[in-house]
Scaffold this motif. Structure first.
Motif, PDB file in Angstrom:
ATOM      1  N   ARG A 496       0.815  -1.212   0.000  1.00 40.85           N
ATOM      2  CA  ARG A 496       0.000   0.000   0.000  1.00 40.85           C
ATOM      3  C   ARG A 496       0.846   1.259   0.000  1.00 40.85           C
ATOM      4  NH1 ARG A 496      -3.361  -2.476   4.943  1.00 40.85           N
ATOM      5  NH2 ARG A 496      -1.211  -3.102   5.334  1.00 40.85           N
ATOM      6  N   ALA A 497       2.141   1.117   0.256  1.00 39.20           N
ATOM      7  CA  ALA A 497       3.042   2.276   0.263  1.00 39.20           C
ATOM      8  C   ALA A 497       4.278   1.949  -0.560  1.00 39.20           C
ATOM      9  CB  ALA A 497       3.440   2.645   1.698  1.00 39.20           C
ATOM     10  N   PRO A 498       4.167   2.004  -1.897  1.00 39.80           N
ATOM     11  CA  PRO A 498       5.329   1.673  -2.739  1.00 39.80           C
ATOM     12  C   PRO A 498       6.481   2.656  -2.586  1.00 39.80           C
ATOM     13  CG  PRO A 498       3.528   2.583  -4.050  1.00 39.80           C
ATOM     14  CD  PRO A 498       2.981   2.352  -2.679  1.00 39.80           C
ATOM     15  N   GLU A 499       6.182   3.873  -2.069  1.00 37.83           N
ATOM     16  CA  GLU A 499       7.261   4.849  -1.909  1.00 37.83           C
ATOM     17  C   GLU A 499       8.082   4.604  -0.648  1.00 37.83           C
ATOM     18  OE1 GLU A 499       3.768   6.252   0.421  1.00 37.83           O
ATOM     19  OE2 GLU A 499       4.096   5.406  -1.585  1.00 37.83           O
ATOM     20  N   PHE A 500       7.655   3.670   0.216  1.00 38.36           N
ATOM     21  CA  PHE A 500       8.363   3.373   1.457  1.00 38.36           C
ATOM     22  C   PHE A 500       9.418   2.305   1.173  1.00 38.36           C
ATOM     23  CE2 PHE A 500       8.301   0.890   5.586  1.00 38.36           C
ATOM     24  CZ  PHE A 500       9.171   1.752   6.229  1.00 38.36           C
ATOM     25  N   PHE A 501      10.697   2.721   1.255  1.00 39.98           N
ATOM     26  CA  PHE A 501      11.813   1.807   0.957  1.00 39.98           C
ATOM     27  C   PHE A 501      12.720   1.699   2.191  1.00 39.98           C
ATOM     28  CE2 PHE A 501      10.647   3.277  -3.299  1.00 39.98           C
ATOM     29  CZ  PHE A 501      10.550   2.063  -3.969  1.00 39.98           C
ATOM     30  N   PRO A 502      12.393   0.834   3.127  1.00 38.56           N
ATOM     31  CA  PRO A 502      13.265   0.675   4.308  1.00 38.56           C
ATOM     32  C   PRO A 502      14.564  -0.029   3.945  1.00 38.56           C
ATOM     33  CG  PRO A 502      11.496  -0.927   4.354  1.00 38.56           C
ATOM     34  CD  PRO A 502      11.215  -0.031   3.177  1.00 38.56           C
ATOM     35  N   VAL A 503      15.658   0.455   4.529  1.00 34.43           N
ATOM     36  CA  VAL A 503      16.979  -0.135   4.273  1.00 34.43           C
ATOM     37  C   VAL A 503      17.602  -0.493   5.623  1.00 34.43           C
ATOM     38  CG1 VAL A 503      19.237   0.169   3.226  1.00 34.43           C
ATOM     39  CG2 VAL A 503      17.225   1.295   2.214  1.00 34.43           C
ATOM     40  N   PHE A 558       4.549  13.201  11.005  1.00 35.61           N
ATOM     41  CA  PHE A 558       5.645  12.876  11.925  1.00 35.61           C
ATOM     42  C   PHE A 558       6.308  11.555  11.536  1.00 35.61           C
ATOM     43  CE2 PHE A 558       3.810  15.491  15.654  1.00 35.61           C
ATOM     44  CZ  PHE A 558       4.542  16.588  15.240  1.00 35.61           C
ATOM     45  N   VAL A 559       5.494  10.562  11.204  1.00 36.72           N
ATOM     46  CA  VAL A 559       6.031   9.253  10.809  1.00 36.72           C
ATOM     47  C   VAL A 559       6.863   9.388   9.527  1.00 36.72           C
ATOM     48  CG1 VAL A 559       5.392   6.978   9.952  1.00 36.72           C
ATOM     49  CG2 VAL A 559       4.277   7.895  11.986  1.00 36.72           C
ATOM     50  N   ASN A 560       6.390  10.198   8.582  1.00 37.46           N
ATOM     51  CA  ASN A 560       7.165  10.423   7.355  1.00 37.46           C
ATOM     52  C   ASN A 560       8.499  11.083   7.670  1.00 37.46           C
ATOM     53  OD1 ASN A 560       5.160   9.309   5.785  1.00 37.46           O
ATOM     54  ND2 ASN A 560       4.204  11.263   5.284  1.00 37.46           N
ATOM     55  N   LEU A 561       8.500  12.027   8.612  1.00 39.22           N
ATOM     56  CA  LEU A 561       9.761  12.654   9.009  1.00 39.22           C
ATOM     57  C   LEU A 561      10.725  11.634   9.610  1.00 39.22           C
ATOM     58  CD1 LEU A 561       8.921  16.127  10.630  1.00 39.22           C
ATOM     59  CD2 LEU A 561      10.251  15.687   8.578  1.00 39.22           C
ATOM     60  N   MET A 562      10.171  10.657  10.294  1.00 37.50           N
ATOM     61  CA  MET A 562      11.002   9.622  10.908  1.00 37.50           C
ATOM     62  C   MET A 562      11.235   8.449   9.949  1.00 37.50           C
ATOM     63  SD  MET A 562       9.718   9.597  14.912  1.00 37.50           S
ATOM     64  CE  MET A 562       7.974   9.847  14.655  1.00 37.50           C
ATOM     65  N   GLU A 563      11.063   8.714   8.620  1.00 39.09           N
ATOM     66  CA  GLU A 563      11.339   7.738   7.559  1.00 39.09           C
ATOM     67  C   GLU A 563      10.555   6.451   7.764  1.00 39.09           C
ATOM     68  OE1 GLU A 563      15.483   7.295   6.462  1.00 39.09           O
ATOM     69  OE2 GLU A 563      15.989   9.058   7.672  1.00 39.09           O
ATOM     70  N   GLY A 564       9.275   6.619   8.095  1.00 38.29           N
ATOM     71  CA  GLY A 564       8.438   5.453   8.344  1.00 38.29           C
ATOM     72  C   GLY A 564       7.166   5.471   7.532  1.00 38.29           C
ATOM     73  N   HIS A 565       6.211   4.673   7.994  1.00 38.95           N
ATOM     74  CA  HIS A 565       4.950   4.495   7.270  1.00 38.95           C
ATOM     75  C   HIS A 565       3.864   4.166   8.288  1.00 38.95           C
ATOM     76  CE1 HIS A 565       1.918   3.248   4.523  1.00 38.95           C
ATOM     77  NE2 HIS A 565       2.090   1.950   4.700  1.00 38.95           N
ATOM     78  N   ILE A 566       2.662   4.721   8.085  1.00 36.49           N
ATOM     79  CA  ILE A 566       1.539   4.490   8.998  1.00 36.49           C
ATOM     80  C   ILE A 566       0.309   4.114   8.176  1.00 36.49           C
ATOM     81  CG2 ILE A 566       0.938   6.952   9.035  1.00 36.49           C
ATOM     82  CD1 ILE A 566      -0.014   6.526  11.938  1.00 36.49           C
ATOM     83  N   TRP A 567      -0.467   3.186   8.690  1.00 36.69           N
ATOM     84  CA  TRP A 567      -1.705   2.803   8.010  1.00 36.69           C
ATOM     85  C   TRP A 567      -2.688   2.233   9.033  1.00 36.69           C
ATOM     86  CZ3 TRP A 567       2.686  -0.080   8.062  1.00 36.69           C
ATOM     87  CH2 TRP A 567       2.590  -1.446   8.389  1.00 36.69           C
ATOM     88  N   ILE A 568      -3.927   2.045   8.590  1.00 36.46           N
ATOM     89  CA  ILE A 568      -5.002   1.548   9.441  1.00 36.46           C
ATOM     90  C   ILE A 568      -5.598   0.307   8.789  1.00 36.46           C
ATOM     91  CG2 ILE A 568      -7.317   2.032  10.358  1.00 36.46           C
ATOM     92  CD1 ILE A 568      -6.514   4.917  10.674  1.00 36.46           C
ATOM     93  N   GLU A 569      -5.902  -0.676   9.623  1.00 37.57           N
ATOM     94  CA  GLU A 569      -6.563  -1.893   9.154  1.00 37.57           C
ATOM     95  C   GLU A 569      -7.860  -2.066   9.920  1.00 37.57           C
ATOM     96  OE1 GLU A 569      -3.854  -5.081   9.738  1.00 37.57           O
ATOM     97  OE2 GLU A 569      -2.478  -4.460   8.136  1.00 37.57           O
ATOM     98  N   SER A 570      -8.933  -2.374   9.181  1.00 40.74           N
ATOM     99  CA  SER A 570     -10.228  -2.623   9.814  1.00 40.74           C
ATOM    100  C   SER A 570     -11.056  -3.491   8.889  1.00 40.74           C
ATOM    101  CB  SER A 570     -10.962  -1.306  10.102  1.00 40.74           C
ATOM    102  OG  SER A 570     -12.228  -1.557  10.678  1.00 40.74           O
ATOM    103  N   GLU A 571     -11.763  -4.456   9.480  1.00 35.22           N
ATOM    104  CA  GLU A 571     -12.607  -5.342   8.689  1.00 35.22           C
ATOM    105  C   GLU A 571     -13.971  -4.742   8.405  1.00 35.22           C
ATOM    106  OE1 GLU A 571     -12.808  -9.060  10.644  1.00 35.22           O
ATOM    107  OE2 GLU A 571     -10.658  -9.498  10.443  1.00 35.22           O
ATOM    108  N   GLY A 572     -14.244  -3.572   8.956  1.00 41.80           N
ATOM    109  CA  GLY A 572     -15.521  -2.918   8.709  1.00 41.80           C
ATOM    110  C   GLY A 572     -16.110  -2.362   9.978  1.00 41.80           C
TER     111      GLY A 572
END
Length: 739
Positions: A496-503, A558-572
């Motif tokens: 869901r975040a192709p721009e997130f490239f952790p190394v 803030f998460v982007n500044l810390m070179e990270g990624h945030i998302w939410i998961e919910s079944e409904g």
């Protein structure tokens, strides 16, 4: 034996002489007949012999002579002995010479033919060389004219100059009576007379492009001779009688400008041509030569190249002008945006300062009121005031943080901190709120989670508080779990975040935090709206919860500044929700020093600060009284002043701490700090100088550090915060709150 004394005759007998004559005539006739045959062979093989009629006469003469001797074979008659001897001798000699001549011709004729063949070959070679030299001279002449024309038409990139120069130079080089150029109209259905050499016809005259003569020229790659009476060749006045000269026409490819792209090469369209018409002088026998036609074709190609360059230049200049206009517009828009950003930042700074000052009074007085004897109903009211005030203060901080995040001025303050303590502190802050709703909050820290890390402790805690606070806010019953562990390499990437490239590396790790609640959940189509500022999706709005809609939007930044990624998961809806974020944290180089720097603070036995002399300087009377009330409640001996001059006059070595506002009308807080350093030259004699301000910009903190202040505290300040501030100041003698 009887001897014979007879004498043999000295001369042959008459019959023998007749035989000799007979044989001689035969060989003479044979030789005479063979010589013409050899001459005929020679004439046929030799194509360069100039006197063939002489050979014909000579051959006839010899044939007739041979015929005479042949006839003699039947007309022999007896003569006197003397005549017979003479005739026999002459005929024998004639026969010998004739046969020798015939045999010699058989041997000589091939040699003569070879000599003539070599001569003919040399003559042909000489003629061929003459033709080649003529061709070379013609090509050199053509090349010279082409170079001259090319130099003339390429000395400029102006389309009109190129075409006019071409007509003039062609007219001068080829001695033309007229030369004209027909250009296609915008519709492409007609050719318009655009340029002429003598200007005898008005420019602008048009002819249909479907004329057969035009189609003939356009479909040929070479110059084509056309009728002087066709429409495109009627360029001379009709008055007077003359014999029109020969006319040729050649096509000139034109650049199709619609195919021109700024970042690409132009394309030559095969559908658009100009027509160049060239006329020789009237009443002259001159005709077009091949080298002249070749010159015309080459010039037409050169004109096409020059026109393409001119078209590219014109289009590039238009593109440049358009780009310049766009740059001017963008620069204007950028300046307007910068002005708007400055105005917004100035507005936020002013509003932030102006709102923090009354918030300081509300929170401080409410916290003081909470320390008094209150009825349960009154205490509930005071607690509500404090909660609302803290919510408003959080909203002020969120708006300011979001503004800084959007204009890029907010930067992370990296440092080594206790990661486990951050989670525990967040849990301690959330538990009282969760207990009101009877929610169970559980914290699970993985065994391999480092205790200490390098990063921005404040922004990480702010992100955690926002995410966990959202879970508490939108959960009516059930439980909330907080799980933290080091993310493995295989779980870092998220489709869901192709721009997130952790190394991954040995100097840092990725912290993965999952906050799961049993709340009402979120519909999948509303999940992307959760990170939009000032927006609440429909499923969230149905929860009847209050909020500004800034929490998750700020968390994402803030998460982007810390070179990270945030998302939410919910079944409904009605199935709970899980908020997950990954941030990059550093690993401390020296773990022992990190542990020592985070040893628990040991409070002194004195926590009411009885007798601690404190000087408060603030030009706002309400803020000054509120700050004094907090310090007095903690047992401090407080003196208040309203100006920098009064502060300089009353401050003494007995004062241990000076709280001051930095935005003052006469001498500002920075100059006041400098004057205090000048007044108290010794470190142990000078009081601790602390800025108590509502300004949250980074420049304020930098200026405070530059003038030698010992701390910066942001308004609003509650009683507990003031107690913590005094403890830190007296223990470390420095305290700069993160801005």
């Amino acid at each position: 034996m009887e001897s014979c004394n007879c004498i043999e005759p000295q001369w042959p007998a008459d019959e023998l002489l007749m035989k000799y004559q007979y044989i001689s005539d035969f060989f003479i006739a044979l030789a005479y007949f063979s010589i013409p045959l050899e001459l005929i062979y020679f004439v046929k093989k030799s194509a360069v012999f100039p006197y063939r009629w002489v050979l014909v006469q000579f051959g006839a003469f010899i044939v007739l002579c041979g015929a005479t001797h042949l006839i003699n074979l039947w007309t022999f008659s007896m003569h006197s002995r003397t005549v017979a001897i003479v005739m026999t001798t002459s005929k024998v000699l004639t026969a010998v010479v004739s046969c020798a001549t015939a045999l010699m011709l058989v041997h000589i004729i091939p040699d003569l033919l070879s000599v003539k063949t070599r001569e003919l070959f040399l003559k042909n070679k000489a003629a061929e060389l003459d033709r080649e030299m003529g061709l070379i001279r013609t090509q050199e002449e053509t090349g010279r004219h082409v170079r001259m024309l090319t130099h003339e038409i390429r000395s400029t990139l102006d389309r009109h100059t190129i075409l006019k120069t071409t007509l003039v130079e062609l007219g001068r080089t080829l001695a033309l009576e007229e030369c004209a150029l027909w250009m296609p109209t915008r519709t492409g259905l007609e050719l318009q007379l655009s340029y002429t050499l003598r200007q005898q016809n008005p420019v602008g005259y048009t002819v249909p492009i479907q004329l057969p003569v035009i189609s003939q020229v356009f479909t040929s790659n070479h110059a084509v001779k056309i009728s002087p009476n066709c429409p495109v060749a009627r360029l001379r006045p009709l008055a007077g009688k003359y014999m029109p000269g020969e006319v040729v026409a050649v096509r000139v490819p034109l650049l199709h400008l619609s195919n021109f792209q700024i970042n690409d090469w132009p394309e030559l369209s095969t559908k658009r041509y100009a027509l160049m018409v060239l006329m020789l002088p009237s009443d002259s026998a001159r005709q077009w030569h091949v080298h002249e036609l070749e010159l015309v074709e080459v010039v037409a190609d050169q004109v096409a190249v020059a026109l393409s360059h001119a078209a590219i230049l014109e289009e590039s200049m238009r593109a440049r002008d358009l780009l310049l206009d766009q740059n001017i517009a963008l620069d204007h828009a950028r300046r307007e945006a910068e002005t708007a950003i400055r105005a917004r930042n100035d507005f936020l700074a002013v509003m932030n300062h102006e709102m923090r000052t009354p918030m300081h009074a509300i929170i401080a007085l409410s916290s003081l009121l909470q320390e008094t004897e209150l009825t349960p109903e009154q205490r509930l009211m005071v607690e509500t005031i404090l909660k609302s005030s803290n919510l408003l203060a959080t909203l002020i901080n969120d708006v300011l943080d979001l503004s800084r995040l959007e204009d890029g001025s907010l930067q992370l303050q990296l440092g080594t901190f206790n990661l486990h303590a951050v989670f525990k502190e967040v849990l301690n802050l959330i538990k009282p709120i969760a207990s009101v709703k009877k929610l169970l909050v559980a914290l699970n820290l993985a065994p391999d989670l480092p205790e200490y890390a390098v990063g921005d402790e404040k922004r990480l805690m702010q992100t955690l508080l926002n995410v966990v606070g959202n879970a508490v806010k939108f959960t009516k019953e059930g439980n909330i779990s907080i799980t933290a562990f080091v993310a493995k390499s295989e779980s870092l990437r998220d489709s869901r975040a192709p721009e997130f490239f952790p190394v991954p590396s040995d100097k840092h790790f990725y912290l993965r935090v999952q906050v799961k609640d049993s709340g009402s959940g979120i519909s999948p189509q509303d999940i992307p709206k959760s990170f939009t500022k000032f927006a609440q999706n429909q499923s969230i709005a149905t929860r009847n919860s209050n909020g500004s809609g800034l929490g998750l939007a700020i968390c994402k930044r803030f998460v982007n500044l810390m070179e990270g990624h945030i998302w939410i998961e919910s079944e409904g809806l009605g199935k709970g929700c899980t908020a997950i974020f990954i941030v990059k944290l550093g690993i401390p180089e020296s773990l022992n020093e990190s542990k020592l720097s985070f040893m628990p603070k040991m409070s002194g036995p004195q926590t009411n600060f009885t007798g601690l002399k404190v000087l408060v300087m603030d030009d706002n009377g309400v803020s000054r009284s509120v700050t004094k009330g907090l310090l007095v409640h903690l047992g401090c001996d407080v003196m208040t002043v309203g100006s920098s001059e009064e502060c300089l006059r009353v401050v003494s070595q007995e004062h241990k701490v000076v709280f001051m506002d930095v935005g003052l009308p006469s001498i500002d807080g920075y100059d006041l700090a400098i004057h205090l350093h000048q007044k108290f030259t010794r470190r142990h004699e000078r009081p601790l100088i602390v800025a108590l301000t509502g300004n949250t910009d980074k420049v304020t903190k930098e200026n405070c550090m530059r003038v030698g202040m010992d701390g910066v505290i942001l308004k609003p300040v509650s009683l507990e915060k003031m107690r913590s501030v005094l403890l830190d100041l007296l223990e470390h003698r420095v305290l700069f709150e993160a801005i």
